[in-house]
Design a protein around this motif. Sequence first.
Motif, PDB file in Angstrom:
ATOM      1  N   SER A 173       0.869  -1.182   0.000  1.00 24.74           N
ATOM      2  CA  SER A 173       0.000   0.000   0.000  1.00 24.74           C
ATOM      3  C   SER A 173       0.901   1.226   0.000  1.00 24.74           C
ATOM      4  N   ALA A 223      -3.084   0.461  -7.309  1.00 27.40           N
ATOM      5  CA  ALA A 223      -4.344   0.890  -6.693  1.00 27.40           C
ATOM      6  C   ALA A 223      -4.739   2.284  -7.189  1.00 27.40           C
ATOM      7  N   ARG A 227      -7.999   3.284  -9.461  1.00 27.70           N
ATOM      8  CA  ARG A 227      -8.945   4.299  -8.978  1.00 27.70           C
ATOM      9  C   ARG A 227      -9.095   5.430 -10.013  1.00 27.70           C
ATOM     10  N   VAL A 268     -11.256   0.427  -4.510  1.00 26.83           N
ATOM     11  CA  VAL A 268     -10.010   1.027  -4.041  1.00 26.83           C
ATOM     12  C   VAL A 268     -10.356   1.920  -2.860  1.00 26.83           C
ATOM     13  N   ASP A 309      -5.459   1.435  -1.239  1.00 23.15           N
ATOM     14  CA  ASP A 309      -5.433  -0.025  -1.090  1.00 23.15           C
ATOM     15  C   ASP A 309      -6.505  -0.677  -1.925  1.00 23.15           C
ATOM     16  N   LEU A 310      -6.181  -1.862  -2.448  1.00 26.63           N
ATOM     17  CA  LEU A 310      -7.133  -2.641  -3.233  1.00 26.63           C
ATOM     18  C   LEU A 310      -7.997  -3.505  -2.339  1.00 26.63           C
ATOM     19  N   SER A 367      -7.170  -8.334   0.133  1.00 19.07           N
ATOM     20  CA  SER A 367      -6.260  -7.208  -0.133  1.00 19.07           C
ATOM     21  C   SER A 367      -5.273  -7.620  -1.222  1.00 19.07           C
ATOM     22  N   ALA A 368      -4.517  -6.643  -1.719  1.00 22.94           N
ATOM     23  CA  ALA A 368      -3.532  -6.936  -2.788  1.00 22.94           C
ATOM     24  C   ALA A 368      -2.538  -7.983  -2.307  1.00 22.94           C
TER      25      ALA A 368
END
Length: 384
Positions: free
Chosen positions: A213, A230, A234, A260, A268-269, A281-282
Amino acid sequence: MLTTLAIQNYRSLRDLVLPLSQLTVIVGANGTGKSSLYRALRLLADAGRNGAVAALAGEGGLPSTLWAGPETISRAVREGRVPVQPLRRTTSVGLRLGYSGDEFGYALDFGLPIPSETAFNLDPEYKRECVWHCPVLRPSALLADRAGTRVRIRDESGSWIESGHSIALTDSMLSEFADPRLCPELLIVRDRVRSWRFYDHFRTDADAPARQSRIGTRTWALDHDGGDLAAALRTIQESTDAEALATAIDGAFPGSSVEVTTADGRFDLRFHQHGLLRPLSAAELSDGTLRYLLWAAALLSPRPPELLVLNEPETSLHPDLLPALAALITAAAKKTQLLVVSHSQLLVRFLEDASVLELEKDFGATVVAGQGRLDQPSWHWPKR
Ligand SMILES: Nc1ncnc2c1ncn2[C@@H]1O[C@H](COP(=O)(O)OP(=O)(O)O)[C@@H](O)[C@H]1O
Ligand SMILES: [Mg+2]
């Protein structure tokens, strides 16, 4: 649009002239020179940022990247009667790269310096650099012409103006000599070349930049390491392509979506997957899912470049994802010119309106399968 790409003496690309279309796909068996072609094109783009000399050094220097075979392959060698022998060269050896397009063409010619009392005798030097009006390089079409340290510019009446100041042999005319009043075309060519975007294998290991992140800003073009994934997603979601992104994700992973989230500027994804109680999460995504999201972000960029070059985008993707990847590539090719290097027959089969060029080897040199001398686009190299 770029219509022709020409490469001479770069690794196995001894003498290649390729026609380019809106979506060109380069295929071929292992070792036929696909990656070399990708790297040659990137080297050409590096000249726009004056980074080609450093990039060549990073590849082991000019002597190692130069074509290692003979200048010409004789009939006797072809017929196996005599082995390949080093003959006296009739022309000076140079690594040459160039392209032409709808409007302008550009070519550079790298050679080795005349040996002198210095430790830098292996530094490649620009021997010649030219920008011309298309379609082909002719003396009357030249706009800017560099020979060694000298730069000449053609003025509106067609006569030559000496630029007056000399340029270092290791500096590119394209990046270091862009005078908007003397030669606006040089500036246009430089800016276009700088806009070319290259994507090679994205990292997806545990420490991959795309899994971290980080503070995000509006991101029109995904970074080549994917570290701003991310923010790039977005940016697409806040653009007119939001729907296309949602469709691309749903097409690859039915019922899934990407969100996002931001906290204190960090992006953050959150990957919502059918059947799970919480989003992933990613850091938790599978390699294939993360890689697909990276390609989606790269291909749906709201500000497409003049040319987008992808090296083996199918790598480490499950075959089930290839139709969705092909759809992304096909859609991107409607907005920007694309060159895709691939060794996946399956991906190529799913691409629409692609012109496919197959590379093969002929006595160690890369050639285009089925391309005779007469099928080649016309091309002239600047002479030294
Ligand atoms: N300096 C050189 N001169 C001639 N051939 C070279 C040189 N350097 C590498 N090669 C050859 O080029 C090929 C590398 O091709 P590459 O672009 O990696 O292939 P692909 O990506 O299609 O698998 C190899 O076959 C290698 O032997
Ligand atoms: Mg390769």
